[in-house]
Design an enzyme around this catalytic site. Structure first.
Site, mmCIF file in Angstrom:
data_model
loop_
_atom_site.group_PDB
_atom_site.id
_atom_site.type_symbol
_atom_site.label_atom_id
_atom_site.label_comp_id
_atom_site.label_asym_id
_atom_site.label_seq_id
_atom_site.Cartn_x
_atom_site.Cartn_y
_atom_site.Cartn_z
ATOM 1 N N TYR A 1 0.714 -1.152 -0.193
ATOM 2 C CA TYR A 1 -0.104 -0.070 0.100
ATOM 3 C C TYR A 1 0.925 1.233 0.079
ATOM 4 C CZ TYR A 1 -3.626 -3.336 0.958
ATOM 5 O OH TYR A 1 -4.324 -4.281 1.338
ATOM 6 N N HIS B 1 -5.369 5.980 -0.825
ATOM 7 C CA HIS B 1 -4.923 6.072 0.049
ATOM 8 C C HIS B 1 -4.570 6.339 1.084
ATOM 9 C CE1 HIS B 1 -9.382 5.423 1.649
ATOM 10 N NE2 HIS B 1 -9.528 3.914 2.390
ATOM 11 N N PHE C 1 -5.548 -1.402 9.379
ATOM 12 C CA PHE C 1 -6.120 -0.881 7.960
ATOM 13 C C PHE C 1 -6.339 0.165 8.411
ATOM 14 C CE2 PHE C 1 -3.672 -5.341 7.644
ATOM 15 C CZ PHE C 1 -2.926 -5.043 6.168
ATOM 16 N N ASN D 1 -10.102 0.498 7.863
ATOM 17 C CA ASN D 1 -11.104 0.553 8.257
ATOM 18 C C ASN D 1 -11.478 0.427 9.599
ATOM 19 O OD1 ASN D 1 -12.486 0.682 5.628
ATOM 20 N ND2 ASN D 1 -12.967 -1.062 5.614
ATOM 21 N N ASN E 1 -14.090 4.706 5.841
ATOM 22 C CA ASN E 1 -14.153 3.755 6.884
ATOM 23 C C ASN E 1 -13.350 4.914 7.505
ATOM 24 O OD1 ASN E 1 -16.501 2.924 5.452
ATOM 25 N ND2 ASN E 1 -15.025 1.972 4.195
#
Length: 185
Positions: free
Chosen positions: A14, A19, A64, A66, A112
């Site tokens: 990532y 994001h 993460f 969320n 989220n």
């Protein structure tokens, strides 16, 4: 004491994705100020530093996106940091790439990570530094947020990270959300 948290997803997969804009903005600040996230606790990488005479926790949750609220709530509860002394840096698909907006509270806007923070803190009364990544034009939302910026987009983001450094410094100095909104929105 202040808590400044950058949101993103952990792991090489990532790195440098849209994001992870919150991680990138915080990493930019830390790098410019010769600081490192040298602790691994509270489900996050963090450091406690004195900046401009103020104790500040810098945090990148490793839960993460969320579940970001878990890490932020653990740090806030342990160090007894009030929600209004928290600044969360995150991506926002509803704004053009590199656009910055400060919010003092409000809804999640469908993010989220912000939903998780609201649930874990039990309030929406925390500060946000939102950095635009825009909506995808053709690809899916998931593909878009998990892809890197192209060179042109990265230039816009680098400029946004420079501005975010000033916002973080003003927040640490005790400038309230209204001042920050008037100055930077």
């Amino acid at each position: 004491m202040k808590l400044i948290a950058g949101l993103g997803n952990p792991g090489k997969k990532y790195d440098q994705t849209k994001h992870n804009t919150g991680f990138m903005a915080l990493d930019h600040y830390l790098s410019k100020n010769n600081l490192d996230l040298d602790k691994d606790k509270f489900e996050g990488l963090w450091t406690k530093q004195k900046v401009n005479g103020e104790d500040v926790i810098f945090l990148e949750p490793q839960t993460f996106m969320n579940d970001s609220g878990k890490s932020i709530a653990q740090v806030a509860n342990f160090f007894k940091i009030a929600p209004e002394d928290i600044l969360v840096i995150h991506d926002d698909m509803d704004m053009p790439i590199g656009k910055i907006r400060i919010r003092a509270n409000g809804k999640s806007g469908g993010h989220n990570g912000i939903k998780s923070i609201m649930a874990c803190l039990g309030t929406n009364n925390f500060n946000r530094l939102k950095i635009g990544i825009r909506h995808p034009q053709k690809e899916s939302v998931v593909s878009w947020v998990l892809s890197p910026f192209n060179d042109e987009q990265q230039k816009l983001m680098d400029a946004a990270f420079e501005v975010s450094e000033n916002i973080i410094n003003d927040f640490i100095k005790g400038k309230n959300a209204q001042y920050l909104m008037n100055q930077y929105n």
